[in-house]
Design an enzyme around this catalytic site. Structure first.
Site, PDB file in Angstrom:
ATOM      1  N   ARG A 312      37.820 -32.424  53.656  1.00  0.00           N
ATOM      2  CA  ARG A 312      36.959 -32.420  52.470  1.00  0.00           C
ATOM      3  C   ARG A 312      37.310 -31.326  51.457  1.00  0.00           C
ATOM      4  NH1 ARG A 312      32.139 -31.838  52.195  1.00  0.00           N
ATOM      5  NH2 ARG A 312      31.763 -33.550  50.765  1.00  0.00           N
ATOM      6  N   CYS A 343      51.526 -26.928  56.038  1.00  0.00           N
ATOM      7  CA  CYS A 343      52.443 -26.500  54.977  1.00  0.00           C
ATOM      8  C   CYS A 343      52.111 -27.119  53.635  1.00  0.00           C
ATOM      9  CB  CYS A 343      53.865 -26.835  55.396  1.00  0.00           C
ATOM     10  SG  CYS A 343      54.223 -26.113  56.993  1.00  0.00           S
ATOM     11  N   TYR A 371      32.055 -36.895  57.868  1.00  0.00           N
ATOM     12  CA  TYR A 371      33.354 -36.955  57.199  1.00  0.00           C
ATOM     13  C   TYR A 371      34.233 -35.766  57.577  1.00  0.00           C
ATOM     14  CZ  TYR A 371      30.613 -40.405  54.702  1.00  0.00           C
ATOM     15  OH  TYR A 371      29.797 -41.472  54.410  1.00  0.00           O
TER      16      TYR A 371
HETATM   17  N1  LLP Z   1      27.269 -47.561  52.643  1.00  0.00           N
HETATM   18  C1  LLP Z   1      28.442 -47.795  52.023  1.00  0.00           C
HETATM   19  C2  LLP Z   1      28.757 -49.150  51.567  1.00  0.00           C
HETATM   20  C3  LLP Z   1      29.346 -46.734  51.826  1.00  0.00           C
HETATM   21  O1  LLP Z   1      30.495 -46.946  51.196  1.00  0.00           O
HETATM   22  C4  LLP Z   1      29.011 -45.429  52.273  1.00  0.00           C
HETATM   23  C5  LLP Z   1      29.930 -44.304  52.099  1.00  0.00           C
HETATM   24  C6  LLP Z   1      27.784 -45.251  52.944  1.00  0.00           C
HETATM   25  C7  LLP Z   1      26.937 -46.337  53.089  1.00  0.00           C
HETATM   26  C8  LLP Z   1      27.326 -43.928  53.488  1.00  0.00           C
HETATM   27  O2  LLP Z   1      27.176 -42.994  52.463  1.00  0.00           O
HETATM   28  P1  LLP Z   1      26.530 -41.555  52.781  1.00  0.00           P
HETATM   29  O3  LLP Z   1      25.095 -41.784  53.155  1.00  0.00           O
HETATM   30  O4  LLP Z   1      27.296 -40.945  53.884  1.00  0.00           O
HETATM   31  O5  LLP Z   1      26.685 -40.815  51.500  1.00  0.00           O
HETATM   32  N2  LLP Z   1      34.466 -38.923  52.514  1.00  0.00           N
HETATM   33  C9  LLP Z   1      33.475 -38.605  51.510  1.00  0.00           C
HETATM   34  C10 LLP Z   1      32.327 -39.579  51.514  1.00  0.00           C
HETATM   35  C11 LLP Z   1      32.768 -41.033  51.380  1.00  0.00           C
HETATM   36  C12 LLP Z   1      31.625 -42.003  51.392  1.00  0.00           C
HETATM   37  C13 LLP Z   1      32.096 -43.399  51.434  1.00  0.00           C
HETATM   38  N3  LLP Z   1      31.072 -44.399  51.523  1.00  0.00           N
HETATM   39  C14 LLP Z   1      33.026 -37.162  51.701  1.00  0.00           C
HETATM   40  O6  LLP Z   1      33.480 -36.497  52.622  1.00  0.00           O
HETATM   41  O7  LLP Z   1      32.246 -36.645  50.890  1.00  0.00           O
END
Ligand code: LLP
Length: 415
Positions: A312, A343, A371
């Site tokens: 992240r 690296c 994440y």
């Molecule tokens: N539903 C759908 C269709 C999604 O695409 C996502 C997340 C969620 C639910 C869950 O979202 P949350 O409640 O976790 O915000 N890697 C990134 C976050 C990517 C989120 C992708 N989709 C980070 O580390 O901030």
């Protein structure tokens, strides 16, 4: 983070010293609090009391089967985006009838497996996906429940890489086309329209975009109802933010209450797909300081974890709190960049942190339960790290550290 707390200058996860976990399982390692996970899920669930709802945990945030199993035992539903996530949920004892399947690129084999196990609903993101789903369901003599995921064209005020509800994003069906597509479904005998879904982005700290999205969905639902189309649910997606630094996201209770105020009069089940809000603050990444490197311009604390373990900071320039596992007020306070051994100059965990450090000591990178591990990789041929679950005074190894030989076990020499 009440589940991670200091006592006599030692950082604990529930009733266990992080220092003891590092000693037993080595570093780097992810450490999760069972109580924190359960509490977050239950807070969502209880905030909806008396209103039909389903909390479908977004598996992508953290997909360890021990975590999925803990949530399955609370009767959680799951939001999946691949066959890998589907099989994990099943292996963890999740109920297929509580699974929703999101994603813009579902492959035929994934759709067929989901039909076979009987998931609750496909969140369909395009007309071509809808046609494919109808064909595949016909082949196997099933009727697929679907929700149309709309793209409401709303600015979620978040990092551009995790905003998903703008019309330039690849996600969802163009809002203006949705009611026509919904009507066309009447001609698709192997599709049953049961819901309208949206997900406008992640790490949202403001209620306004959620409220706008709900309004747009409700407008659409009114149009459909006028056409005699009766749904089962409305799915608001995930996206509720957490506090990493000084953000002030609404609490889970405030968020659900605001949604309820808008949705109370609708006779549908409400589905949410929270990921981060359930797991982020239920986990830390434990790491050891290998070197302190002082240059005339900067001080670096070089630790044994890196961007491959926690992506992240490198990917989104994300800020996560970094705490000493043992507070030692005798060490000199300095400003450090906390960096890993990979690296690349993007390999940092935190920049300009004022800390009292010494080589060999331990640090905890906070809010790493979402994440974190799920986005980790083997870059630089680094085995993926161990994961440990704390339950009061007990610790459980829920994923073994990968071995170096496992890294190339599937590779082949050629003659
Ligand atoms: N539903 C759908 C269709 C999604 O695409 C996502 C997340 C969620 C639910 C869950 O979202 P949350 O409640 O976790 O915000 N890697 C990134 C976050 C990517 C989120 C992708 N989709 C980070 O580390 O901030």
């Amino acid at each position: 983070m009440p589940y991670f707390h200091y006592d006599h200058n030692e950082l604990f996860a529930e009733g266990v010293k992080l220092k003891d976990i590092a000693h037993e399982f080595g570093t780097p390692c992810y450490v999760y609090s069972r109580a924190a996970l359960q509490k977050n899920w239950q807070t969502f669930n209880e905030a909806f009391e008396n209103m039909p709802h389903r909390i479908c945990y977004a598996v992508k945030a953290n997909s360890n089967i021990a975590i999925l199993n803990i949530l399955a035992r609370l009767q959680s539903g799951f939001d999946i985006v691949s066959i890998g996530e589907l099989e994990r949920v099943l292996a963890a004892g999740g109920d297929p009838k509580k699974i929703v399947f999101s994603g813009v690129g579902k492959k035929p084999a994934e759709i067929l497996r989901a039909l076979e196990v009987g998931i609750y609903c496909f969140n369909v993101e395009s007309v071509v996906e809808l046609a494919l789903l109808n064909t595949l369901a016909k082949q196997v003599n099933k009727v697929a429940n679907i929700a149309l995921r709309v793209n409401p064209n709303i600015d979620a005020h978040t990092h551009p890489y995790i905003a998903t509800g703008l019309k330039d994003n690849k996600f969802g069906i163009e809002y203006e086309l949705t009611s026509r597509i919904a009507r066309d479904i009447a001609n698709m005998p192997n599709i049953k329209l049961v819901g309208i879904a949206c997900h406008i982005g992640s790490q949202l700290t403001d209620m306004d975009p959620f409220m706008q999205a709900v309004d747009r969905i409700l407008d659409l639902v009114s149009l459909l109802t006028a056409d005699g189309i009766i749904l089962e649910h409305i799915n608001i997606g995930g996206g509720l933010g957490v506090r990493y630094q000084d953000e002030e996201p609404p609490s889970i209770e405030t968020y659900v209450k605001a949604l309820r105020n808008k949705l109370d009069k609708f006779p549908y089940e409400v589905i949410l797909e929270p990921g981060r809000a359930i797991t982020a603050n239920a986990g830390v990444l434990l790491t050891k300081i290998e070197y302190l490197k002082h240059t005339p311009h900067k001080n670096f604390a070089i630790v044994d974890t890196a961007m491959n373990d926690l992506m992240r900071p490198a990917l989104y320039d994300a800020w996560q709190e970094i705490l000493p596992v043992t507070v030692n007020s005798h060490h000199q306070e300095e400003v450090y960049d906390i960096v890993g051994p990979v690296c690349e100059s993007a390999d940092f965990l935190g920049k300009d942190r004022r800390l009292r450090l010494q080589t060999g000591e331990l640090l905890a990178i906070c809010s790493a339960g979402a994440y974190g591990f799920s986005m980790s990789s083997n870059y630089n041929s680094r085995p993926r790290v161990a994961e440990v679950m704390v339950d009061q005074h007990h610790t459980y190894l829920i994923r073994e550290r990968e071995t170096v030989t496992s890294l190339f076990a599937n590779e082949k020499l050629i003659p």
